[in-house]
Design a protein around this motif. Sequence first.
Motif, PDB file in Angstrom:
ATOM      1  N   CYS A 358       0.821  -1.222   0.000  1.00  0.00           N
ATOM      2  CA  CYS A 358       0.000   0.000   0.000  1.00  0.00           C
ATOM      3  C   CYS A 358       0.849   1.264   0.000  1.00  0.00           C
ATOM      4  O   CYS A 358       0.324   2.353  -0.294  1.00  0.00           O
ATOM      5  CB  CYS A 358      -0.932   0.006   1.212  1.00  0.00           C
ATOM      6  N   LEU A 359       2.141   1.162   0.329  1.00  0.00           N
ATOM      7  CA  LEU A 359       3.001   2.340   0.284  1.00  0.00           C
ATOM      8  C   LEU A 359       3.157   2.879  -1.126  1.00  0.00           C
ATOM      9  O   LEU A 359       3.509   4.048  -1.314  1.00  0.00           O
ATOM     10  CB  LEU A 359       4.378   2.005   0.857  1.00  0.00           C
ATOM     11  N   THR A 360       2.920   2.071  -2.134  1.00  0.00           N
ATOM     12  CA  THR A 360       3.045   2.522  -3.520  1.00  0.00           C
ATOM     13  C   THR A 360       1.835   3.296  -3.991  1.00  0.00           C
ATOM     14  O   THR A 360       1.856   3.857  -5.084  1.00  0.00           O
ATOM     15  CB  THR A 360       3.262   1.317  -4.446  1.00  0.00           C
ATOM     16  N   SER A 361       0.771   3.333  -3.183  1.00  0.00           N
ATOM     17  CA  SER A 361      -0.431   4.084  -3.541  1.00  0.00           C
ATOM     18  C   SER A 361      -0.416   5.407  -2.788  1.00  0.00           C
ATOM     19  O   SER A 361      -0.569   5.419  -1.558  1.00  0.00           O
ATOM     20  CB  SER A 361      -1.684   3.273  -3.182  1.00  0.00           C
ATOM     21  N   PRO A 362      -0.194   6.539  -3.445  1.00  0.00           N
ATOM     22  CA  PRO A 362      -0.072   7.821  -2.733  1.00  0.00           C
ATOM     23  C   PRO A 362      -1.217   8.139  -1.780  1.00  0.00           C
ATOM     24  O   PRO A 362      -0.972   8.598  -0.675  1.00  0.00           O
ATOM     25  CB  PRO A 362       0.013   8.845  -3.877  1.00  0.00           C
ATOM     26  N   PRO A 363      -2.480   7.903  -2.121  1.00  0.00           N
ATOM     27  CA  PRO A 363      -3.537   8.235  -1.160  1.00  0.00           C
ATOM     28  C   PRO A 363      -3.534   7.359   0.087  1.00  0.00           C
ATOM     29  O   PRO A 363      -4.169   7.709   1.075  1.00  0.00           O
ATOM     30  CB  PRO A 363      -4.832   8.026  -1.973  1.00  0.00           C
ATOM     31  N   LEU A 364      -2.880   6.206   0.048  1.00  0.00           N
ATOM     32  CA  LEU A 364      -2.917   5.274   1.173  1.00  0.00           C
ATOM     33  C   LEU A 364      -1.597   5.185   1.915  1.00  0.00           C
ATOM     34  O   LEU A 364      -1.526   4.534   2.959  1.00  0.00           O
ATOM     35  CB  LEU A 364      -3.302   3.867   0.678  1.00  0.00           C
ATOM     36  N   ARG A 365      -0.550   5.834   1.412  1.00  0.00           N
ATOM     37  CA  ARG A 365       0.778   5.596   1.964  1.00  0.00           C
ATOM     38  C   ARG A 365       0.910   6.095   3.395  1.00  0.00           C
ATOM     39  O   ARG A 365       1.607   5.488   4.209  1.00  0.00           O
ATOM     40  CB  ARG A 365       1.839   6.233   1.080  1.00  0.00           C
ATOM     41  N   GLU A 366       0.259   7.201   3.741  1.00  0.00           N
ATOM     42  CA  GLU A 366       0.405   7.718   5.105  1.00  0.00           C
ATOM     43  C   GLU A 366      -0.211   6.765   6.117  1.00  0.00           C
ATOM     44  O   GLU A 366       0.392   6.454   7.151  1.00  0.00           O
ATOM     45  CB  GLU A 366      -0.227   9.103   5.219  1.00  0.00           C
ATOM     46  N   SER A 367      -1.414   6.280   5.846  1.00  0.00           N
ATOM     47  CA  SER A 367      -2.046   5.316   6.746  1.00  0.00           C
ATOM     48  C   SER A 367      -1.264   4.017   6.797  1.00  0.00           C
ATOM     49  O   SER A 367      -1.139   3.395   7.859  1.00  0.00           O
ATOM     50  CB  SER A 367      -3.485   5.044   6.299  1.00  0.00           C
ATOM     51  N   ALA A 368      -0.723   3.595   5.654  1.00  0.00           N
ATOM     52  CA  ALA A 368       0.065   2.366   5.636  1.00  0.00           C
ATOM     53  C   ALA A 368       1.337   2.514   6.460  1.00  0.00           C
ATOM     54  O   ALA A 368       1.729   1.590   7.185  1.00  0.00           O
ATOM     55  CB  ALA A 368       0.410   1.994   4.191  1.00  0.00           C
ATOM     56  N   ALA A 369       1.998   3.675   6.382  1.00  0.00           N
ATOM     57  CA  ALA A 369       3.210   3.890   7.177  1.00  0.00           C
ATOM     58  C   ALA A 369       2.900   3.884   8.663  1.00  0.00           C
ATOM     59  O   ALA A 369       3.643   3.305   9.470  1.00  0.00           O
ATOM     60  CB  ALA A 369       3.862   5.209   6.768  1.00  0.00           C
ATOM     61  N   GLN A 370       1.809   4.515   9.066  1.00  0.00           N
ATOM     62  CA  GLN A 370       1.421   4.505  10.474  1.00  0.00           C
ATOM     63  C   GLN A 370       1.140   3.092  10.960  1.00  0.00           C
ATOM     64  O   GLN A 370       1.573   2.694  12.055  1.00  0.00           O
ATOM     65  CB  GLN A 370       0.196   5.394  10.667  1.00  0.00           C
ATOM     66  N   SER A 371       0.426   2.328  10.170  1.00  0.00           N
ATOM     67  CA  SER A 371       0.110   0.958  10.576  1.00  0.00           C
ATOM     68  C   SER A 371       1.363   0.094  10.629  1.00  0.00           C
ATOM     69  O   SER A 371       1.503  -0.750  11.522  1.00  0.00           O
ATOM     70  CB  SER A 371      -0.918   0.355   9.608  1.00  0.00           C
ATOM     71  N   LEU A 372       2.284   0.278   9.693  1.00  0.00           N
ATOM     72  CA  LEU A 372       3.521  -0.497   9.712  1.00  0.00           C
ATOM     73  C   LEU A 372       4.323  -0.224  10.985  1.00  0.00           C
ATOM     74  O   LEU A 372       4.851  -1.152  11.616  1.00  0.00           O
ATOM     75  CB  LEU A 372       4.359  -0.167   8.483  1.00  0.00           C
ATOM     76  N   LEU A 373       4.418   1.032  11.367  1.00  0.00           N
ATOM     77  CA  LEU A 373       5.170   1.350  12.585  1.00  0.00           C
ATOM     78  C   LEU A 373       4.474   0.809  13.827  1.00  0.00           C
ATOM     79  O   LEU A 373       5.139   0.404  14.795  1.00  0.00           O
ATOM     80  CB  LEU A 373       5.351   2.865  12.694  1.00  0.00           C
ATOM     81  N   ARG A 374       3.162   0.762  13.815  1.00  0.00           N
ATOM     82  CA  ARG A 374       2.457   0.172  14.960  1.00  0.00           C
ATOM     83  C   ARG A 374       2.700  -1.330  15.029  1.00  0.00           C
ATOM     84  O   ARG A 374       2.793  -1.894  16.121  1.00  0.00           O
ATOM     85  CB  ARG A 374       0.965   0.484  14.857  1.00  0.00           C
TER      86      ARG A 374
END
Length: 650
Positions: A358-374
């Motif tokens: 999901c990091l490759t999708s610009p509209p979803l990358r911020e939420s994906a980064a937050q979830s990955l760090l969690r």
Amino acid sequence: MHLIMQWQLCQLMNTDSDEPRIVQPSIKLLSSHQPLTRIVVMTLVQRHVGRNPDIMPQATNALLKCAVDPNPAVRRAAVSTLARMPDSGDITQPVIAAALRDPHPSVQRAAAVACRVFPRTTQNCHIDHIDELYRLIRSDDALLVHACLTTLDVILAAEGGVVINRAMVRHLSSRSRSLPDAVLVDVLRLLCRYQPASDEERLAVMNRLDWVLASPRPHLIEAALELFFHLCSGDLSHLRADAVSRAAGALCSPGNSPREWRWAVLQLVRSLGTEHHAAFAPHYRYFIPRPSDGETLSVQMIQFLWRLTVPSTASATTAAAAASASTASPVSRASPVSSAAAPAATVAPAVVRELTTCLTSPPLRESAAQSLLRVAAHRPELAAAVVEPLCRLVKDDGGGNIGGNTGRNGIGGGNAVGNGLGNNIGYGNGNSDGFRDGFRSGVGDGASDLPSSAQSGAAVVAGALNHSDLAPLSSAARRRLLSTLLSSDLESLPAHALCRLLEALGRWGGALPTVAARLRRLAHSGESGEVRRMSDNHGALGCVVDDVGSISPPSCITKNCTALRAPSVRLALLETVARLFIYRPAELQITLGVLMERAISEGGEVAATAARLYAALQVTEGRELMDGEREEDEREEGGERTPSVSVTPT
């Protein structure tokens, strides 16, 4: 002829002018031989009789005759109309009593609903009908049962609503399969008022309603789980997790569920609490965004997905209770709770792979980064698998470029058609508006806004690091991410991205050996390319001091940071340097003095912030700028804290 009259009546119902002229001639039509004509006239009378009390006697007499008409549709309309006529309780009460014993269920339903209207018109006229309403609950007509239960709950509201006893619970639960969905939802919620006398009775009720948990309809399962949670108390408390596990398989069944359905499932799962999220871990694929979900639902799915990797704290206790329980229902046999914690660890790597995609999708990358760090915060063994793709995101997209030849399907139906770094990608129905066809309500976990498709990689990672619930993240993982952020081209970042990065550095960057030098370069890369007179120790900056005491930036700085023109960036830089000065006073003393002198000369909010920071450093020795967890972490990392060093702007 009758059709013409009906058409004229319908036209009259749509006007409010000259009401007596409309209604009085129409009442004569109540004696018509056409049932539809009389029903239309009764609707007209019901609408206008309250504003024309003079026609009440004539209308009442005609309606009483219609109440005994051979046609059940006419009787039903007459009962409904009489119940809504003002000051007609004494006349209507016998009609209602007779209608409750009518052989046709539709007339009985109208009478049951009419009892609800009495409290608004004539007091205490409904009391005589309570016993008859309780009797009709055993009717074979599901809609009549629902009408009676609802009416009793309304007219007995002062006494706590309808009384649910053991016989009623047995009857309603036994015929639950024949009730429509809307009726069953209300019945299940009413059954929550009943308190069984023994565990055997609780199990009997759950056994009869066990089939509801296997229904794929979210509204039914929500009401059923509410009832099961009510019944599972004491020695049966372990069956709550069993009920959730059984419902999870039905809710997350594979298939093309509509977007509204998936939204309802997500809200239901989130409302169950973190102790039950592990039951949905085997079904993690259901929470992966689909092209038809829309932006908001996709973001909410990603923000929830990481929770499936967290082991439930109640799993061990629940499993022990299940093992020691002397009785078990079919629910526990269908899905044992002892294995509820295992899928969380099993699916965690797969969830990380999906979030990385999901990091490759610009509209979803911020939420994906937050979830990955969690995920990394709760699963330290996966920290390396999480950090590497985030570091690549910063390196490949650190300067604000978006996109590239990803070739992924966009959420909303469009295709990603990037032509290289720097090109924006249009998502959703082939237009540049992006995701605009999703739900617009709800923000999901955290208080951040929905991510913008224009966020750079550095801004995304820095924003994700700023969340307060990432304190358990390992120091090595945090240091790796911050070092990657520091090595990016900070001077080229837009203002909002640089503010996020500075906030992350101020929160976690005290242990980085290169943070002081990088902030010095950033502080001296403003518009002017020059700072004012400084105190001693200028050699630590690597700067050149001229004959008049002015200090110039190091020769390695070749471009200015246009983002420093924004007051928000200057405030963020000043506060970050002040926070890190507590841990690296010798390296940041001159830089902090430069920034405070600039802030004081600028005036306004920036000067007020400088004064507050100066007071915090001098009076409280920086304690107001420190986080307790961060302080302990930095000490473990070897960061220094020497608050005795003073900062005095020149």
